[in-house]
Design a protein around this motif. Structure first.
Motif, PDB file in Angstrom:
ATOM      1  N   LYS A 194     -38.107  -5.173  20.972  1.00 21.87           N
ATOM      2  CA  LYS A 194     -38.254  -4.033  21.862  1.00 21.87           C
ATOM      3  C   LYS A 194     -36.878  -3.479  22.248  1.00 21.87           C
ATOM      4  CE  LYS A 194     -42.442  -5.780  21.898  1.00 21.87           C
ATOM      5  NZ  LYS A 194     -42.251  -7.206  21.571  1.00 21.87           N
ATOM      6  N   LEU A 195     -36.857  -2.185  22.561  1.00 24.28           N
ATOM      7  CA  LEU A 195     -35.591  -1.577  22.965  1.00 24.28           C
ATOM      8  C   LEU A 195     -35.061  -2.172  24.261  1.00 24.28           C
ATOM      9  CD1 LEU A 195     -36.367   2.078  21.917  1.00 24.28           C
ATOM     10  CD2 LEU A 195     -34.436   0.703  21.104  1.00 24.28           C
ATOM     11  N   GLY A 196     -35.948  -2.632  25.134  1.00 21.50           N
ATOM     12  CA  GLY A 196     -35.489  -3.292  26.359  1.00 21.50           C
ATOM     13  C   GLY A 196     -34.705  -4.558  26.081  1.00 21.50           C
ATOM     14  N   GLN A 197     -34.933  -5.161  24.909  1.00 23.47           N
ATOM     15  CA  GLN A 197     -34.197  -6.366  24.525  1.00 23.47           C
ATOM     16  C   GLN A 197     -32.845  -6.049  23.907  1.00 23.47           C
ATOM     17  OE1 GLN A 197     -37.973  -7.657  22.327  1.00 23.47           O
ATOM     18  NE2 GLN A 197     -37.001  -9.625  22.727  1.00 23.47           N
ATOM     19  N   THR A 198     -32.719  -4.885  23.259  1.00 20.64           N
ATOM     20  CA  THR A 198     -31.492  -4.576  22.514  1.00 20.64           C
ATOM     21  C   THR A 198     -30.590  -3.576  23.213  1.00 20.64           C
ATOM     22  OG1 THR A 198     -32.629  -2.847  21.247  1.00 20.64           O
ATOM     23  CG2 THR A 198     -32.615  -5.071  20.307  1.00 20.64           C
ATOM     24  N   CYS A 199     -31.140  -2.752  24.086  1.00 17.60           N
ATOM     25  CA  CYS A 199     -30.306  -1.807  24.827  1.00 17.60           C
ATOM     26  C   CYS A 199     -29.676  -2.532  26.014  1.00 17.60           C
ATOM     27  CB  CYS A 199     -31.131  -0.619  25.300  1.00 17.60           C
ATOM     28  SG  CYS A 199     -31.823   0.379  23.959  1.00 17.60           S
ATOM     29  N   ALA A 200     -28.454  -2.159  26.347  1.00 17.42           N
ATOM     30  CA  ALA A 200     -27.685  -2.927  27.321  1.00 17.42           C
ATOM     31  C   ALA A 200     -28.102  -2.685  28.762  1.00 17.42           C
ATOM     32  CB  ALA A 200     -26.193  -2.618  27.158  1.00 17.42           C
ATOM     33  N   THR A 201     -28.617  -1.497  29.060  1.00 15.82           N
ATOM     34  CA  THR A 201     -28.885  -1.118  30.442  1.00 15.82           C
ATOM     35  C   THR A 201     -30.166  -0.291  30.517  1.00 15.82           C
ATOM     36  OG1 THR A 201     -27.661   0.958  30.265  1.00 15.82           O
ATOM     37  CG2 THR A 201     -26.413  -1.011  30.954  1.00 15.82           C
ATOM     38  N   PRO A 202     -30.713  -0.106  31.716  1.00 13.05           N
ATOM     39  CA  PRO A 202     -31.839   0.822  31.855  1.00 13.05           C
ATOM     40  C   PRO A 202     -31.489   2.234  31.387  1.00 13.05           C
ATOM     41  CG  PRO A 202     -31.702  -0.579  33.787  1.00 13.05           C
ATOM     42  CD  PRO A 202     -30.473  -0.862  32.971  1.00 13.05           C
ATOM     43  N   ALA A 203     -30.269   2.692  31.683  1.00 12.39           N
ATOM     44  CA  ALA A 203     -29.874   4.041  31.272  1.00 12.39           C
ATOM     45  C   ALA A 203     -29.831   4.167  29.752  1.00 12.39           C
ATOM     46  CB  ALA A 203     -28.511   4.389  31.870  1.00 12.39           C
ATOM     47  N   ALA A 204     -29.330   3.141  29.080  1.00 11.03           N
ATOM     48  CA  ALA A 204     -29.292   3.177  27.619  1.00 11.03           C
ATOM     49  C   ALA A 204     -30.701   3.146  27.037  1.00 11.03           C
ATOM     50  CB  ALA A 204     -28.473   2.010  27.087  1.00 11.03           C
ATOM     51  N   SER A 205     -31.572   2.351  27.639  1.00  9.02           N
ATOM     52  CA  SER A 205     -32.968   2.308  27.191  1.00  9.02           C
ATOM     53  C   SER A 205     -33.623   3.670  27.395  1.00  9.02           C
ATOM     54  CB  SER A 205     -33.741   1.236  27.970  1.00  9.02           C
ATOM     55  OG  SER A 205     -33.141  -0.034  27.847  1.00  9.02           O
ATOM     56  N   ALA A 206     -33.386   4.268  28.557  1.00 10.35           N
ATOM     57  CA  ALA A 206     -33.971   5.580  28.842  1.00 10.35           C
ATOM     58  C   ALA A 206     -33.460   6.633  27.865  1.00 10.35           C
ATOM     59  CB  ALA A 206     -33.646   5.985  30.276  1.00 10.35           C
ATOM     60  N   ALA A 207     -32.176   6.551  27.505  1.00 10.07           N
ATOM     61  CA  ALA A 207     -31.620   7.517  26.554  1.00 10.07           C
ATOM     62  C   ALA A 207     -32.303   7.408  25.200  1.00 10.07           C
ATOM     63  CB  ALA A 207     -30.116   7.295  26.413  1.00 10.07           C
ATOM     64  N   ALA A 208     -32.602   6.179  24.783  1.00 12.75           N
ATOM     65  CA  ALA A 208     -33.309   5.989  23.522  1.00 12.75           C
ATOM     66  C   ALA A 208     -34.717   6.575  23.595  1.00 12.75           C
ATOM     67  CB  ALA A 208     -33.361   4.506  23.167  1.00 12.75           C
TER      68      ALA A 208
END
Length: 407
Positions: A125-139
């Motif tokens: 999941k992107l929540g596992q690979t993205c570093a922050t909530p903001a990075a996840s939201a950007a994806a």
């Protein structure tokens, strides 16, 4: 849990690396690609459909046969090779997609729309690979912009479900997207147990409350966990209703209005059985209690098994094609579920600060849920809610309320 076996995937697409997006208001994003939102009850009823795997059916044919107008397309994942860019099933980059875009175009041409589900049981999941909530939201914002979405589902399951940092990224991203995309319908789906949900589920609710994040609904999946038939599912929904009240501080009506059911049709992966009569019983419960969502996994399975018993592509119970999808269409027609909110006894304020007159609207109440367009008075000003809100102070950092000036 959702044990969603992918029977056949498209060939791996090249993953295009991208820089994190700066999130601003995306209220016009969907208009830019010519889409019009359906009423929220359709997104609340959208059944899951895998557009690239598990022998996908023709959604337009399903629409014609059932009256269903919206589908929950699954799943957006991190690339199989790692990274923080969105893909379909971990293999097909959203940035270069044309196949799913074509499916969405056909659904919209027939008068329908889609939500997109992120996560699910398999893959990374992107929540596992993205570093922050903001990075996840950007994806995820890339997905919203690519397809002009009006709705998104966060299907939070194992192993991400048990990873506190990953769940923080997902819930934080959902909150950012909700604020940046006016009117976006946001659902959060999690495993169900006889107690409503398990320890990780209650931790998820607590984390959402700490963030001040309220989606349109929290939905449980009462299957693959010792369930068998409708009575076990409605019992779990009632238990989850109690958890929503105790962990989020909601009254009964508010909890029901933000509670959802995500079932499984036919034979589950754990050899539980859910027949059409079971769906009718749960539908009756959902409509009588005015639940916020009624959906199921999946349209790919909503047909009788003939030449195969593959649980990914047929239900393994006697049925006609699309029998179970007819129940989600009935739910959408029975009630606009997310419009139900609980209001405290109305009070008015007569403060004259700022505008020289009186605010002849109800005073804002921290324990009242408000729909978009609701008006309140607070600190001598009149305020209008931009979207559904609960506990967000007018003028506060959430930016939910538009200041209409002094009164």
């Amino acid at each position: 849990m959702h044990r969603r076996r992918i029977a056949s995937l498209l060939a791996t697409a090249a993953v295009v690396a991208g820089t994190a997006l700066t999130l601003v208001s995306h209220a016009g994003a969907s208009a830019a690609v010519g889409t019009t939102a359906l009423s929220s009850n359709w997104y609340a009823s959208a059944p899951y459909l895998m557009p690239q795997s598990n022998n996908p059916p023709d959604p337009v044919a399903v629409m014609a046969a059932t009256g269903q107008k919206a589908f929950q397309l699954a799943f957006i994942l991190a690339p199989n090779g790692g990274g923080c860019t969105p893909t379909w099933d971990g293999t097909s980059a959203v940035s270069s997609d044309t196949a799913v875009a074509g499916v969405i175009g056909r659904i919209r041409s027939a008068g329908g729309d889609v939500s997109v589900s992120v996560g699910g049981y398999g893959g990374t999941k992107l929540g596992q690979t993205c570093a922050t909530p903001a990075a996840s939201a950007a994806a995820y914002q890339q997905v919203i912009d690519k397809y002009g979405l009006h709705a998104i589902d966060f299907d939070l399951e194992e192993p991400e479900y048990e990873n506190d940092a990953a769940i923080g990224n997902e819930l934080g991203a959902a909150q950012i997207l909700q604020r940046a995309n006016s009117g976006l319908f946001v659902s959060v789906t999690m495993p169900g147990t006889a107690a409503g949900t398990g320890w990780f589920g209650t931790q998820l609710l607590d984390k959402a409350k700490a963030l001040g994040f309220t989606p349109d609904n929290f939905s449980i999946m009462p299957f693959d966990g010792g369930f068998n038939g409708a009575a076990s599912q409605t019992s779990a929904l009632e238990a989850f209703h109690s958890l929503l009240m105790s962990h989020l501080g909601w009254d009964s009506a508010t909890a029901y209005a933000h509670e959802g059911f995500s079932g499984m049709n036919g034979k589950s992966d754990a050899a539980e059985y859910f027949y059409q009569a079971d769906f009718q019983t749960v539908l009756d419960y959902a409509t009588s209690h005015r639940l916020g969502r009624f959906t199921y996994w999946s349209v790919n399975r909503d047909r009788a098994c003939t030449t195969t018993t593959d649980n990914g592509v047929c239900s393994n119970v006697p049925q006609s094609d699309w029998d179970f999808t007819k129940f989600t269409a009935k739910f959408a027609g029975a009630t606009p579920p997310v419009s139900t909110t609980t209001t405290a006894p109305a009070t008015t304020t007569t403060t004259t600060t700022g505008g020289g007159g009186s605010c002849a609207v109800a005073a804002w109440n921290a324990t009242t849920a408000y729909n978009g367009g609701a008006t309140v008075s607070y600190n001598g000003h009149k305020w209008t809610a931009k979207w559904w809100t609960y506990g967000d102070t007018p003028g506060g950092p959430a930016g939910v309320w538009a200041d209409n000036g002094g009164c």
